[in-house]
Design a protein around this motif. Structure first.
Motif, mmCIF file in Angstrom:
data_model
loop_
_atom_site.group_PDB
_atom_site.id
_atom_site.type_symbol
_atom_site.label_atom_id
_atom_site.label_comp_id
_atom_site.label_asym_id
_atom_site.label_seq_id
_atom_site.Cartn_x
_atom_site.Cartn_y
_atom_site.Cartn_z
ATOM 1 N N ASN A 103 0.842 -1.210 0.000
ATOM 2 C CA ASN A 103 0.000 0.000 0.000
ATOM 3 C C ASN A 103 0.867 1.246 0.000
ATOM 4 O O ASN A 103 2.082 1.190 0.255
ATOM 5 C CB ASN A 103 -0.930 0.035 1.212
ATOM 6 C CG ASN A 103 -0.200 0.328 2.517
ATOM 7 O OD1 ASN A 103 0.583 -0.491 3.005
ATOM 8 N ND2 ASN A 103 -0.439 1.502 3.097
ATOM 9 N N GLN A 104 0.243 2.351 -0.302
ATOM 10 C CA GLN A 104 0.830 3.682 -0.137
ATOM 11 C C GLN A 104 -0.135 4.508 0.709
ATOM 12 O O GLN A 104 -1.328 4.243 0.755
ATOM 13 C CB GLN A 104 1.063 4.368 -1.495
ATOM 14 C CG GLN A 104 2.129 3.699 -2.344
ATOM 15 C CD GLN A 104 2.280 4.335 -3.723
ATOM 16 O OE1 GLN A 104 1.463 5.158 -4.140
ATOM 17 N NE2 GLN A 104 3.319 3.956 -4.445
ATOM 18 N N ASN A 105 0.436 5.494 1.405
ATOM 19 C CA ASN A 105 -0.361 6.446 2.199
ATOM 20 C C ASN A 105 -1.058 5.773 3.388
ATOM 21 O O ASN A 105 -0.829 4.612 3.692
ATOM 22 C CB ASN A 105 -1.398 7.155 1.315
ATOM 23 C CG ASN A 105 -0.791 7.795 0.093
ATOM 24 O OD1 ASN A 105 0.309 8.332 0.157
ATOM 25 N ND2 ASN A 105 -1.494 7.754 -1.022
ATOM 26 N N GLY A 106 -1.906 6.573 4.094
ATOM 27 C CA GLY A 106 -2.818 6.008 5.067
ATOM 28 C C GLY A 106 -2.343 5.910 6.495
ATOM 29 O O GLY A 106 -2.906 5.145 7.273
ATOM 30 N N GLN A 107 -1.308 6.671 6.890
ATOM 31 C CA GLN A 107 -0.877 6.709 8.281
ATOM 32 C C GLN A 107 -1.150 8.128 8.801
ATOM 33 O O GLN A 107 -1.472 9.022 8.030
ATOM 34 C CB GLN A 107 0.604 6.372 8.399
ATOM 35 C CG GLN A 107 1.112 5.324 7.402
ATOM 36 C CD GLN A 107 0.493 3.955 7.547
ATOM 37 O OE1 GLN A 107 0.620 3.319 8.577
ATOM 38 N NE2 GLN A 107 -0.190 3.483 6.506
ATOM 39 N N SER A 108 -0.994 8.349 10.098
ATOM 40 C CA SER A 108 -1.257 9.700 10.600
ATOM 41 C C SER A 108 -0.493 9.989 11.879
ATOM 42 O O SER A 108 -0.104 9.078 12.621
ATOM 43 C CB SER A 108 -2.761 9.910 10.839
ATOM 44 O OG SER A 108 -3.253 8.996 11.807
ATOM 45 N N PRO A 219 5.760 5.319 -0.051
ATOM 46 C CA PRO A 219 5.803 3.870 0.176
ATOM 47 C C PRO A 219 5.403 3.552 1.607
ATOM 48 O O PRO A 219 5.678 4.328 2.525
ATOM 49 C CB PRO A 219 7.276 3.513 -0.071
ATOM 50 C CG PRO A 219 8.022 4.787 0.218
ATOM 51 C CD PRO A 219 7.098 5.892 -0.227
ATOM 52 N N GLU A 220 4.765 2.419 1.799
ATOM 53 C CA GLU A 220 4.332 2.082 3.153
ATOM 54 C C GLU A 220 4.628 0.608 3.428
ATOM 55 O O GLU A 220 5.779 0.229 3.446
ATOM 56 C CB GLU A 220 2.852 2.449 3.344
ATOM 57 C CG GLU A 220 2.353 2.386 4.766
ATOM 58 C CD GLU A 220 3.297 2.993 5.793
ATOM 59 O OE1 GLU A 220 3.495 2.337 6.823
ATOM 60 O OE2 GLU A 220 3.835 4.084 5.586
#
Length: 402
Positions: A103-108, A219-220
Protein backbone atom coordinates in the motif's frame (compact mmCIF):
# COMPACT_ATOMS: atom_id res chain seq x y z
CA UNK A 1 -12.98 -15.79 -10.66
CA UNK A 2 -12.93 -17.62 -14.01
CA UNK A 3 -10.55 -15.06 -15.43
CA UNK A 4 -8.29 -15.49 -12.39
CA UNK A 5 -8.25 -19.26 -12.90
CA UNK A 6 -7.42 -18.97 -16.60
CA UNK A 7 -4.54 -16.58 -16.13
CA UNK A 8 -3.11 -18.76 -13.35
CA UNK A 9 -3.06 -22.09 -15.22
CA UNK A 10 0.51 -21.57 -16.42
CA UNK A 11 1.72 -21.19 -12.85
CA UNK A 12 0.21 -24.24 -11.17
CA UNK A 13 1.41 -27.02 -13.48
CA UNK A 14 4.74 -28.72 -14.05
CA UNK A 15 7.94 -26.81 -13.36
CA UNK A 16 6.01 -23.59 -12.60
CA UNK A 17 3.98 -25.11 -9.75
CA UNK A 18 4.63 -23.64 -6.29
CA UNK A 19 7.12 -25.71 -4.31
CA UNK A 20 5.00 -25.26 -1.17
CA UNK A 21 1.25 -25.81 -0.99
CA UNK A 22 0.87 -23.71 2.16
CA UNK A 23 2.68 -20.57 3.29
CA UNK A 24 2.64 -19.03 6.76
CA UNK A 25 2.23 -15.27 6.47
CA UNK A 26 2.35 -12.77 9.32
CA UNK A 27 0.43 -9.52 9.64
CA UNK A 28 -0.26 -6.75 12.11
CA UNK A 29 -3.71 -5.48 13.11
CA UNK A 30 -3.77 -2.61 10.63
CA UNK A 31 -5.99 -1.51 7.75
CA UNK A 32 -3.06 -1.83 5.35
CA UNK A 33 -2.93 -5.61 5.89
CA UNK A 34 -6.09 -5.72 3.75
CA UNK A 35 -4.74 -7.19 0.52
CA UNK A 36 -3.08 -10.09 2.33
CA UNK A 37 -6.24 -10.87 4.29
CA UNK A 38 -8.41 -10.64 1.16
CA UNK A 39 -5.99 -12.85 -0.77
CA UNK A 40 -6.00 -15.47 1.99
CA UNK A 41 -9.73 -15.57 2.66
CA UNK A 42 -11.50 -14.73 -0.60
CA UNK A 43 -10.20 -17.39 -2.96
CA UNK A 44 -7.39 -15.48 -4.65
CA UNK A 45 -4.61 -17.88 -3.66
CA UNK A 46 -6.14 -21.26 -4.48
CA UNK A 47 -6.06 -20.83 -8.29
CA UNK A 48 -2.28 -20.54 -7.96
CA UNK A 49 -2.02 -23.80 -6.03
CA UNK A 50 -1.44 -22.00 -2.77
CA UNK A 51 -3.01 -21.79 0.66
CA UNK A 52 -2.15 -18.76 2.84
CA UNK A 53 -2.15 -19.32 6.60
CA UNK A 54 -2.43 -15.96 8.34
CA UNK A 55 -0.76 -15.30 11.69
CA UNK A 56 -1.51 -12.03 13.51
CA UNK A 57 1.49 -10.73 15.43
CA UNK A 58 1.48 -8.68 18.66
CA UNK A 59 4.33 -6.33 17.67
CA UNK A 60 6.62 -5.49 14.79
CA UNK A 61 9.59 -6.81 16.79
CA UNK A 62 7.84 -10.16 17.16
CA UNK A 63 7.01 -10.24 13.45
CA UNK A 64 10.60 -9.35 12.54
CA UNK A 65 12.03 -12.14 14.70
CA UNK A 66 9.72 -14.78 13.23
CA UNK A 67 10.41 -13.60 9.68
CA UNK A 68 14.17 -13.73 10.20
CA UNK A 69 14.21 -17.13 11.92
CA UNK A 70 11.89 -18.75 9.37
CA UNK A 71 8.79 -19.27 11.54
CA UNK A 72 6.99 -17.09 8.99
CA UNK A 73 7.55 -17.53 5.26
CA UNK A 74 6.52 -13.96 4.48
CA UNK A 75 4.76 -11.03 6.12
CA UNK A 76 2.97 -7.71 5.90
CA UNK A 77 6.07 -5.70 6.76
CA UNK A 78 7.41 -2.24 7.34
CA UNK A 79 9.83 -1.10 4.65
CA UNK A 80 12.13 0.06 7.42
CA UNK A 81 11.96 -3.31 9.18
CA UNK A 82 13.14 -5.17 6.08
CA UNK A 83 16.02 -2.79 5.41
CA UNK A 84 17.12 -2.67 9.05
CA UNK A 85 17.34 -6.48 9.08
CA UNK A 86 19.26 -6.38 5.81
CA UNK A 87 21.77 -3.88 7.21
CA UNK A 88 22.09 -5.44 10.66
CA UNK A 89 20.50 -2.57 12.60
CA UNK A 90 19.10 -3.88 15.89
CA UNK A 91 20.19 -7.47 15.24
CA UNK A 92 22.34 -9.72 13.05
CA UNK A 93 22.35 -8.83 9.36
CA UNK A 94 20.08 -11.13 7.35
CA UNK A 95 19.58 -11.06 3.60
CA UNK A 96 15.99 -9.91 3.08
CA UNK A 97 13.60 -9.42 0.17
CA UNK A 98 10.76 -7.08 -0.78
CA UNK A 99 8.42 -8.96 -3.12
CA UNK A 100 5.98 -6.08 -3.75
CA UNK A 101 4.44 -3.00 -2.23
CA UNK A 102 1.20 -3.58 -0.34
CA UNK A 103 0.00 0.00 0.00
CA UNK A 104 0.83 3.68 -0.14
CA UNK A 105 -0.36 6.45 2.20
CA UNK A 106 -2.82 6.01 5.07
CA UNK A 107 -0.88 6.71 8.28
CA UNK A 108 -1.26 9.70 10.60
CA UNK A 109 0.34 11.78 13.35
CA UNK A 110 -2.03 12.33 16.24
CA UNK A 111 -1.87 14.43 19.41
CA UNK A 112 -3.64 14.08 22.75
CA UNK A 113 -6.82 15.84 23.80
CA UNK A 114 -4.80 17.53 26.59
CA UNK A 115 -2.62 19.23 23.98
CA UNK A 116 -5.74 20.34 22.14
CA UNK A 117 -7.14 21.89 25.33
CA UNK A 118 -3.79 23.64 25.78
CA UNK A 119 -4.14 25.14 22.28
CA UNK A 120 -1.50 22.98 20.63
CA UNK A 121 -3.48 22.29 17.48
CA UNK A 122 -1.12 23.54 14.75
CA UNK A 123 2.49 22.81 13.80
CA UNK A 124 3.43 26.32 14.90
CA UNK A 125 1.88 25.82 18.34
CA UNK A 126 3.64 22.47 18.69
CA UNK A 127 6.94 24.14 17.78
CA UNK A 128 6.39 26.78 20.49
CA UNK A 129 5.38 24.17 23.08
CA UNK A 130 8.43 22.08 22.27
CA UNK A 131 10.97 24.88 22.50
CA UNK A 132 9.47 26.97 25.31
CA UNK A 133 8.70 24.27 27.88
CA UNK A 134 11.11 22.62 30.32
CA UNK A 135 9.32 19.27 29.93
CA UNK A 136 9.69 17.19 26.79
CA UNK A 137 6.70 15.76 25.01
CA UNK A 138 6.67 12.00 24.46
CA UNK A 139 5.74 10.64 21.04
CA UNK A 140 5.21 6.99 20.19
CA UNK A 141 6.05 5.21 16.97
CA UNK A 142 5.81 1.52 16.19
CA UNK A 143 9.37 0.28 15.56
CA UNK A 144 12.77 2.00 15.93
CA UNK A 145 13.65 1.74 12.23
CA UNK A 146 10.06 1.52 11.02
CA UNK A 147 8.10 3.70 8.66
CA UNK A 148 6.27 5.49 11.47
CA UNK A 149 9.49 6.51 13.19
CA UNK A 150 10.75 7.88 9.87
CA UNK A 151 7.48 9.75 9.13
CA UNK A 152 7.39 11.19 12.65
CA UNK A 153 11.04 12.26 12.52
CA UNK A 154 10.68 13.72 9.03
CA UNK A 155 7.56 15.67 9.87
CA UNK A 156 8.90 17.04 13.16
CA UNK A 157 12.15 18.08 11.47
CA UNK A 158 10.22 19.80 8.67
CA UNK A 159 8.61 21.94 11.40
CA UNK A 160 11.96 22.79 13.02
CA UNK A 161 11.64 20.24 15.84
CA UNK A 162 14.60 17.90 16.30
CA UNK A 163 13.06 14.44 16.82
CA UNK A 164 16.01 13.06 18.79
CA UNK A 165 16.69 16.10 20.96
CA UNK A 166 13.54 18.19 21.41
CA UNK A 167 11.11 15.33 22.18
CA UNK A 168 11.23 11.82 23.59
CA UNK A 169 10.38 8.87 21.35
CA UNK A 170 9.09 5.50 22.53
CA UNK A 171 8.01 2.30 20.78
CA UNK A 172 4.41 1.11 21.17
CA UNK A 173 2.74 -1.66 19.09
CA UNK A 174 -0.02 -0.24 16.86
CA UNK A 175 -3.09 -1.71 18.63
CA UNK A 176 -1.84 -0.34 21.98
CA UNK A 177 -1.47 3.29 20.86
CA UNK A 178 -4.94 4.44 21.85
CA UNK A 179 -4.70 2.94 25.33
CA UNK A 180 -1.33 4.60 25.89
CA UNK A 181 -2.90 7.91 24.87
CA UNK A 182 -5.86 7.29 27.19
CA UNK A 183 -3.52 6.53 30.10
CA UNK A 184 -1.50 9.70 29.52
CA UNK A 185 1.75 7.80 28.91
CA UNK A 186 2.27 9.56 25.58
CA UNK A 187 1.42 12.98 24.15
CA UNK A 188 1.05 11.82 20.58
CA UNK A 189 1.83 9.05 18.13
CA UNK A 190 2.40 8.14 14.52
CA UNK A 191 0.66 4.94 13.46
CA UNK A 192 -1.26 3.22 10.70
CA UNK A 193 -5.01 3.16 10.58
CA UNK A 194 -7.45 2.52 12.09
CA UNK A 195 -5.75 3.62 15.30
CA UNK A 196 -5.59 7.33 14.42
CA UNK A 197 -9.29 7.28 13.55
CA UNK A 198 -9.98 5.33 16.74
CA UNK A 199 -8.34 8.01 18.90
CA UNK A 200 -10.58 10.61 17.22
CA UNK A 201 -13.77 8.56 17.53
CA UNK A 202 -13.11 7.95 21.23
CA UNK A 203 -12.44 11.67 21.77
CA UNK A 204 -8.94 10.94 23.06
CA UNK A 205 -7.00 12.89 20.47
CA UNK A 206 -6.93 14.52 17.06
CA UNK A 207 -5.10 14.07 13.78
CA UNK A 208 -2.56 16.83 13.26
CA UNK A 209 -1.06 15.52 10.01
CA UNK A 210 -1.45 12.63 7.61
CA UNK A 211 1.63 10.95 6.24
CA UNK A 212 0.43 11.55 2.69
CA UNK A 213 0.79 15.25 3.49
CA UNK A 214 4.47 14.53 4.18
CA UNK A 215 4.93 12.60 0.94
CA UNK A 216 1.96 12.11 -1.42
CA UNK A 217 1.80 8.45 -2.46
CA UNK A 218 4.63 7.48 -0.16
CA UNK A 219 5.80 3.87 0.18
CA UNK A 220 4.33 2.08 3.15
CA UNK A 221 3.92 -1.64 3.90
CA UNK A 222 5.49 -4.33 1.75
CA UNK A 223 5.24 -8.07 1.29
CA UNK A 224 8.56 -9.04 2.84
CA UNK A 225 10.48 -12.27 3.35
CA UNK A 226 14.01 -13.56 3.64
CA UNK A 227 16.07 -13.77 0.46
CA UNK A 228 16.55 -17.45 1.27
CA UNK A 229 12.79 -18.00 0.89
CA UNK A 230 12.84 -16.47 -2.61
CA UNK A 231 15.85 -18.53 -3.66
CA UNK A 232 14.53 -21.79 -2.21
CA UNK A 233 10.89 -21.37 -3.30
CA UNK A 234 10.80 -18.99 -6.30
CA UNK A 235 7.55 -20.38 -7.73
CA UNK A 236 5.86 -20.11 -4.34
CA UNK A 237 7.02 -16.53 -3.98
CA UNK A 238 5.70 -15.67 -7.44
CA UNK A 239 2.37 -17.37 -6.77
CA UNK A 240 2.03 -15.44 -3.51
CA UNK A 241 2.70 -12.15 -5.31
CA UNK A 242 0.13 -12.97 -7.99
CA UNK A 243 -2.54 -13.80 -5.43
CA UNK A 244 -1.92 -10.58 -3.50
CA UNK A 245 -1.85 -8.55 -6.72
CA UNK A 246 -5.27 -9.97 -7.63
CA UNK A 247 -6.59 -9.09 -4.17
CA UNK A 248 -5.11 -5.59 -4.33
CA UNK A 249 -6.81 -4.97 -7.66
CA UNK A 250 -10.10 -6.33 -6.33
CA UNK A 251 -10.17 -3.97 -3.32
CA UNK A 252 -9.89 -0.94 -5.59
CA UNK A 253 -12.43 -2.03 -8.20
CA UNK A 254 -15.25 -0.24 -6.35
CA UNK A 255 -16.16 1.60 -3.18
CA UNK A 256 -18.42 -1.34 -2.35
CA UNK A 257 -15.37 -3.60 -2.41
CA UNK A 258 -13.62 -1.23 -0.02
CA UNK A 259 -16.66 -1.30 2.27
CA UNK A 260 -16.81 -5.09 2.29
CA UNK A 261 -13.07 -5.16 2.97
CA UNK A 262 -13.55 -2.84 5.95
CA UNK A 263 -16.25 -5.13 7.28
CA UNK A 264 -13.95 -8.12 7.01
CA UNK A 265 -11.00 -6.32 8.61
CA UNK A 266 -13.11 -5.36 11.62
CA UNK A 267 -13.39 -9.02 12.60
CA UNK A 268 -11.84 -10.26 15.83
CA UNK A 269 -9.27 -12.40 13.98
CA UNK A 270 -7.92 -9.48 11.98
CA UNK A 271 -7.87 -5.80 13.04
CA UNK A 272 -10.55 -6.23 15.74
CA UNK A 273 -11.80 -2.64 15.65
CA UNK A 274 -15.19 -1.02 14.95
CA UNK A 275 -15.95 -1.05 11.25
CA UNK A 276 -16.71 2.69 11.41
CA UNK A 277 -13.13 3.40 12.50
CA UNK A 278 -11.77 1.39 9.57
CA UNK A 279 -14.17 2.28 6.79
CA UNK A 280 -14.14 6.08 6.66
CA UNK A 281 -10.41 6.55 6.11
CA UNK A 282 -10.30 3.46 3.89
CA UNK A 283 -12.78 5.36 1.69
CA UNK A 284 -10.70 8.54 1.95
CA UNK A 285 -13.10 10.36 4.26
CA UNK A 286 -11.27 12.11 7.09
CA UNK A 287 -12.49 13.75 10.28
CA UNK A 288 -9.60 15.12 12.32
CA UNK A 289 -11.23 15.73 15.71
CA UNK A 290 -10.86 19.49 15.35
CA UNK A 291 -14.06 20.00 13.40
CA UNK A 292 -12.52 19.51 9.94
CA UNK A 293 -13.74 17.00 7.36
CA UNK A 294 -12.29 16.35 3.92
CA UNK A 295 -11.97 13.78 1.17
CA UNK A 296 -8.29 12.92 0.86
CA UNK A 297 -7.15 12.43 -2.72
CA UNK A 298 -4.04 10.62 -1.50
CA UNK A 299 -5.77 8.27 0.92
CA UNK A 300 -4.61 4.70 1.38
CA UNK A 301 -4.22 2.87 -1.93
CA UNK A 302 -3.51 -0.79 -2.60
CA UNK A 303 -3.04 -1.04 -6.37
CA UNK A 304 -3.59 2.01 -8.61
CA UNK A 305 -2.84 0.04 -11.78
CA UNK A 306 0.29 -1.41 -10.24
CA UNK A 307 1.91 1.89 -9.23
CA UNK A 308 1.49 0.94 -5.58
CA UNK A 309 2.79 -2.62 -5.94
CA UNK A 310 5.98 -1.93 -7.89
CA UNK A 311 9.04 -2.57 -5.65
CA UNK A 312 10.68 0.71 -6.63
CA UNK A 313 14.42 0.81 -6.02
CA UNK A 314 14.15 4.45 -5.00
CA UNK A 315 11.60 3.61 -2.29
CA UNK A 316 13.96 1.17 -0.58
CA UNK A 317 16.87 3.60 -0.96
CA UNK A 318 14.92 6.41 0.73
CA UNK A 319 14.59 4.51 3.99
CA UNK A 320 18.33 3.92 4.04
CA UNK A 321 18.95 7.66 3.58
CA UNK A 322 16.85 8.31 6.66
CA UNK A 323 18.71 5.65 8.66
CA UNK A 324 21.91 7.51 7.76
CA UNK A 325 20.37 10.91 8.50
CA UNK A 326 19.37 9.91 12.02
CA UNK A 327 22.57 8.08 12.91
CA UNK A 328 21.20 4.55 12.65
CA UNK A 329 23.99 3.83 10.14
CA UNK A 330 27.60 4.80 10.84
CA UNK A 331 28.47 5.10 7.16
CA UNK A 332 26.71 5.44 3.84
CA UNK A 333 25.91 2.03 2.37
CA UNK A 334 25.99 1.37 -1.36
CA UNK A 335 22.37 2.49 -1.56
CA UNK A 336 21.65 1.29 -5.10
CA UNK A 337 23.42 -2.06 -4.73
CA UNK A 338 21.58 -2.88 -1.51
CA UNK A 339 18.22 -1.93 -3.02
CA UNK A 340 18.91 -4.05 -6.11
CA UNK A 341 19.52 -7.05 -3.88
CA UNK A 342 16.44 -6.52 -1.69
CA UNK A 343 13.82 -5.37 -4.22
CA UNK A 344 12.74 -8.45 -6.21
CA UNK A 345 12.10 -6.67 -9.48
CA UNK A 346 12.46 -9.67 -11.81
CA UNK A 347 10.05 -11.82 -9.83
CA UNK A 348 7.55 -8.98 -9.52
CA UNK A 349 7.77 -8.30 -13.25
CA UNK A 350 6.92 -11.93 -14.04
CA UNK A 351 3.90 -11.88 -11.76
CA UNK A 352 2.59 -8.51 -12.92
CA UNK A 353 3.00 -9.20 -16.63
CA UNK A 354 1.15 -12.50 -16.29
CA UNK A 355 -1.79 -10.51 -14.90
CA UNK A 356 -1.53 -7.76 -17.55
CA UNK A 357 -0.48 -5.23 -14.93
CA UNK A 358 1.79 -2.53 -16.29
CA UNK A 359 5.36 -2.55 -14.98
CA UNK A 360 7.01 0.91 -15.15
CA UNK A 361 10.05 1.08 -17.42
CA UNK A 362 12.23 2.70 -14.75
CA UNK A 363 12.68 1.29 -11.24
CA UNK A 364 13.06 4.84 -9.91
CA UNK A 365 10.35 7.43 -9.25
CA UNK A 366 10.51 11.10 -8.31
CA UNK A 367 8.59 12.80 -5.49
CA UNK A 368 8.59 16.14 -3.69
CA UNK A 369 8.22 15.97 0.08
CA UNK A 370 6.75 18.43 2.59
CA UNK A 371 10.03 20.33 3.06
CA UNK A 372 10.37 20.96 -0.68
CA UNK A 373 13.14 18.41 -1.20
CA UNK A 374 12.86 16.21 -4.26
CA UNK A 375 13.75 12.53 -3.91
CA UNK A 376 14.47 10.54 -7.05
CA UNK A 377 17.24 8.18 -5.97
CA UNK A 378 19.88 9.84 -8.16
CA UNK A 379 22.13 11.12 -5.32
CA UNK A 380 21.36 9.23 -2.11
CA UNK A 381 24.55 10.28 -0.33
CA UNK A 382 23.97 13.97 -1.07
CA UNK A 383 20.32 13.62 -0.07
CA UNK A 384 21.10 11.89 3.24
CA UNK A 385 23.66 14.57 4.15
CA UNK A 386 21.64 17.52 2.86
CA UNK A 387 19.23 18.10 5.75
CA UNK A 388 19.50 20.98 8.20
CA UNK A 389 18.30 18.81 11.09
CA UNK A 390 20.04 15.45 11.34
CA UNK A 391 22.03 13.20 13.65
CA UNK A 392 24.76 11.99 11.31
CA UNK A 393 27.02 10.42 13.92
CA UNK A 394 30.33 8.64 14.11
CA UNK A 395 28.67 5.79 15.99
CA UNK A 396 25.16 4.50 15.45
CA UNK A 397 22.91 4.59 18.50
CA UNK A 398 21.67 1.50 20.26
CA UNK A 399 18.32 0.43 18.85
CA UNK A 400 15.79 -0.90 21.34
CA UNK A 401 12.64 -2.40 19.86
CA UNK A 402 10.81 -3.99 22.78
Amino acid sequence: MNETFNTSLAWVDGSDAPELGTVDVGFMALTDSASLIVAATQGFAQPYGLNINLHRQPSWANLRDKLVNGELHAAHSLYGLIYAAQLGIGGPATDMAVLMGLNQNGQSINLSRDLQVAGVTTPEALDRRTHQSDTKLTFAQTFPTGNHAMWLYYWLASQGIHPLQDVDSVVVPPPQMVEHLRAGRIDGFCVGEPWGASAVSQDLGFTLATTQAIWPDHPEKVLGCSLEFVRQYPNTARALVMAVLEASRFIEQSQDNRRSTAQMLSGEAYVNAPVEDIQARLLGEYVDGLGNHWHDHHAISFHRNGEVNMPWLSDGMWFMTQFRRWGLLRDDPDYLAVARQVQQLALYRQAAQALNITVPASPMRSSQLIDGKVWDGSDPVGYAHGFKLHALAAAAPVVADR
